[in-house]
Motif scaffolding. Structure first.
Motif, PDB file in Angstrom:
ATOM      1  N   PHE A   1      10.756   3.678  18.940  1.00  0.00           N
ATOM      2  CA  PHE A   1      10.190   4.992  18.636  1.00  0.00           C
ATOM      3  C   PHE A   1      10.826   5.625  17.393  1.00  0.00           C
ATOM      4  O   PHE A   1      10.179   6.404  16.698  1.00  0.00           O
ATOM      5  CB  PHE A   1      10.356   5.935  19.832  1.00  0.00           C
ATOM      6  N   GLU A   2      12.077   5.294  17.113  1.00  0.00           N
ATOM      7  CA  GLU A   2      12.736   5.905  15.957  1.00  0.00           C
ATOM      8  C   GLU A   2      12.236   5.343  14.635  1.00  0.00           C
ATOM      9  O   GLU A   2      12.531   5.895  13.569  1.00  0.00           O
ATOM     10  CB  GLU A   2      14.241   5.717  16.050  1.00  0.00           C
ATOM     11  N   HIS A   3      11.445   4.268  14.684  1.00  0.00           N
ATOM     12  CA  HIS A   3      10.968   3.642  13.453  1.00  0.00           C
ATOM     13  C   HIS A   3       9.486   3.904  13.193  1.00  0.00           C
ATOM     14  O   HIS A   3       8.925   3.376  12.235  1.00  0.00           O
ATOM     15  CB  HIS A   3      11.211   2.135  13.513  1.00  0.00           C
ATOM     16  N   ILE A   4       8.840   4.685  14.034  1.00  0.00           N
ATOM     17  CA  ILE A   4       7.422   5.011  13.855  1.00  0.00           C
ATOM     18  C   ILE A   4       7.243   6.524  13.953  1.00  0.00           C
ATOM     19  O   ILE A   4       8.157   7.236  14.358  1.00  0.00           O
ATOM     20  CB  ILE A   4       6.540   4.304  14.911  1.00  0.00           C
ATOM     21  N   ASP A   5       6.061   6.996  13.575  1.00  0.00           N
ATOM     22  CA  ASP A   5       5.783   8.433  13.612  1.00  0.00           C
ATOM     23  C   ASP A   5       4.926   8.832  14.802  1.00  0.00           C
ATOM     24  O   ASP A   5       4.575   9.998  14.941  1.00  0.00           O
ATOM     25  CB  ASP A   5       5.084   8.859  12.316  1.00  0.00           C
TER      26      ASP A   5
ATOM     27  N   VAL B   1       0.831  -1.215   0.000  1.00  0.00           N
ATOM     28  CA  VAL B   1       0.000   0.000   0.000  1.00  0.00           C
ATOM     29  C   VAL B   1       0.861   1.260   0.000  1.00  0.00           C
ATOM     30  O   VAL B   1       0.446   2.312  -0.510  1.00  0.00           O
ATOM     31  CB  VAL B   1      -0.990   0.022   1.197  1.00  0.00           C
ATOM     32  N   ALA B   2       2.083   1.133   0.559  1.00  0.00           N
ATOM     33  CA  ALA B   2       2.991   2.285   0.573  1.00  0.00           C
ATOM     34  C   ALA B   2       3.544   2.554  -0.830  1.00  0.00           C
ATOM     35  O   ALA B   2       3.519   3.681  -1.319  1.00  0.00           O
ATOM     36  CB  ALA B   2       4.124   2.057   1.560  1.00  0.00           C
ATOM     37  N   PHE B   3       4.059   1.500  -1.504  1.00  0.00           N
ATOM     38  CA  PHE B   3       4.645   1.663  -2.833  1.00  0.00           C
ATOM     39  C   PHE B   3       3.616   2.101  -3.870  1.00  0.00           C
ATOM     40  O   PHE B   3       3.928   2.848  -4.800  1.00  0.00           O
ATOM     41  CB  PHE B   3       5.314   0.362  -3.285  1.00  0.00           C
TER      42      PHE B   3
ATOM     43  N   ALA C   1       9.315  -3.273   7.399  1.00  0.00           N
ATOM     44  CA  ALA C   1       8.247  -2.774   6.538  1.00  0.00           C
ATOM     45  C   ALA C   1       7.890  -1.332   6.897  1.00  0.00           C
ATOM     46  O   ALA C   1       7.587  -0.522   6.011  1.00  0.00           O
ATOM     47  CB  ALA C   1       7.009  -3.672   6.659  1.00  0.00           C
ATOM     48  N   ALA C   2       7.914  -1.011   8.191  1.00  0.00           N
ATOM     49  CA  ALA C   2       7.613   0.356   8.622  1.00  0.00           C
ATOM     50  C   ALA C   2       8.644   1.336   8.062  1.00  0.00           C
ATOM     51  O   ALA C   2       8.302   2.447   7.642  1.00  0.00           O
ATOM     52  CB  ALA C   2       7.592   0.430  10.143  1.00  0.00           C
ATOM     53  N   LYS C   3       9.896   0.936   8.031  1.00  0.00           N
ATOM     54  CA  LYS C   3      10.943   1.785   7.472  1.00  0.00           C
ATOM     55  C   LYS C   3      10.670   2.079   6.002  1.00  0.00           C
ATOM     56  O   LYS C   3      10.798   3.224   5.534  1.00  0.00           O
ATOM     57  CB  LYS C   3      12.313   1.105   7.620  1.00  0.00           C
ATOM     58  N   GLN C   4      10.293   1.038   5.257  1.00  0.00           N
ATOM     59  CA  GLN C   4      10.000   1.214   3.840  1.00  0.00           C
ATOM     60  C   GLN C   4       8.827   2.163   3.636  1.00  0.00           C
ATOM     61  O   GLN C   4       8.855   3.038   2.769  1.00  0.00           O
ATOM     62  CB  GLN C   4       9.701  -0.136   3.190  1.00  0.00           C
ATOM     63  N   ALA C   5       7.773   1.964   4.444  1.00  0.00           N
ATOM     64  CA  ALA C   5       6.583   2.807   4.315  1.00  0.00           C
ATOM     65  C   ALA C   5       6.914   4.269   4.590  1.00  0.00           C
ATOM     66  O   ALA C   5       6.460   5.169   3.875  1.00  0.00           O
ATOM     67  CB  ALA C   5       5.496   2.313   5.268  1.00  0.00           C
ATOM     68  N   ARG C   6       7.716   4.515   5.603  1.00  0.00           N
ATOM     69  CA  ARG C   6       8.066   5.885   5.942  1.00  0.00           C
ATOM     70  C   ARG C   6       8.930   6.523   4.860  1.00  0.00           C
ATOM     71  O   ARG C   6       8.824   7.720   4.598  1.00  0.00           O
ATOM     72  CB  ARG C   6       8.776   5.919   7.298  1.00  0.00           C
ATOM     73  N   ARG C   7       9.790   5.722   4.220  1.00  0.00           N
ATOM     74  CA  ARG C   7      10.592   6.255   3.108  1.00  0.00           C
ATOM     75  C   ARG C   7       9.696   6.685   1.949  1.00  0.00           C
ATOM     76  O   ARG C   7      10.069   7.574   1.164  1.00  0.00           O
ATOM     77  CB  ARG C   7      11.583   5.197   2.620  1.00  0.00           C
ATOM     78  N   GLU C   8       8.527   6.048   1.839  1.00  0.00           N
ATOM     79  CA  GLU C   8       7.578   6.393   0.781  1.00  0.00           C
ATOM     80  C   GLU C   8       6.659   7.537   1.195  1.00  0.00           C
ATOM     81  O   GLU C   8       5.725   7.890   0.478  1.00  0.00           O
ATOM     82  CB  GLU C   8       6.739   5.168   0.417  1.00  0.00           C
TER      83      GLU C   8
END
Length: 233
Positions: free
Chosen positions: A206-210, A160-162, A181-188
């Motif tokens: 916490f550094e991997h979520i918003d 859904v991110a890509f 997967a969270a890292k990839q989504a945030r990069r998108e």
């Protein structure tokens, strides 16, 4: 309008829901879950951030119908005839009827399943406040691992991110398996929110979520202890 996908680790939610709100019939648990998710979109009749629900993805495993030896009963137990088997299938059927739900079912590694003492019962046994003769079925839990569920969550987050299908993902889960997967989504550019339902998370997560947002009620330290021994429903 912020398009939002809600993704749910089903086994985690069911345990946590049992802890907070007790045992419920399948139809009531399904309605409770839908309302819980809805609170992430609408609060007090208003739409914070002008959010719209893209879809609710629910991940879990098909219940096992395997026969497992029970050490206390000294006989095999047919899981396919258990109340849990029927409850799970009825619950999944109820979810299929809920609006905007997408059901993703993996499977259980039931060839490796076994019954073991609950943590609380083992502690009582070791401090001699409980004897072997006093043990009951309630002191045992079935250890059985899910397969492919975490992978499906990760694939859907990335997909859904890509494809730019959502602007925000809210994940209801209690561990850190989703981090890649969270890292990839945030990069998108996806806003990634975690709902751990008051369960503690590792500080470095916490550094991997918003952000963290939950609709679960507050609990005491003793209640958190009880959560580890709650049944699957």
């Amino acid at each position: 309008m912020i398009r939002t996908a809600i993704m749910i680790d089903g086994a985690f939610y069911r345990r946590r829901a049992y802890h907070f709100w007790g045992e419920k019939p399948p139809e009531q648990r399904a309605a409770e879950l839908y309302n819980y998710c809805k609170q992430h979109i609408v609060k007090n009749g208003h739409e914070p951030d002008r959010m719209s629900l893209y879809r609710i993805f629910y991940y879990d495993a098909q219940p096992s119908s395997r026969r497992i030896f029970h050490p206390l009963l000294q006989r095999t137990v047919d899981l396919g005839k258990s109340d849990t088997f029927k409850w799970s299938n009825d619950f999944y059927q109820e979810l299929r009827h809920q609006r905007k739900f997408a059901l993703r079912l993996g499977y259980l590694a039931d060839e490796q399943a076994f019954y073991t003492l609950r943590e609380k019962s083992l502690k009582r046994l070791m401090n001699r406040s409980l004897t072997v003769d006093q043990l009951t079925e309630a002191d045992f839990t079935l250890e059985i691992k899910q397969k492919s569920v975490d992978m499906m969550i990760g694939v859907d987050i990335s997909s859904v991110a890509f494809k730019k299908q959502v602007d925000r993902i809210i994940l209801i889960a209690g561990d850190s398996d989703f981090v890649p997967a969270a890292k990839q989504a945030r990069r998108e550019g996806v806003d990634f929110i975690l709902d751990p339902m008051r369960k503690g998370i590792k500080p470095d997560l916490f550094e991997h979520i918003d952000g963290i947002r939950t609709n679960a009620p507050h609990e005491t330290a003793s209640a958190a202890e009880d959560f580890r021994d709650s049944p699957s429903q």
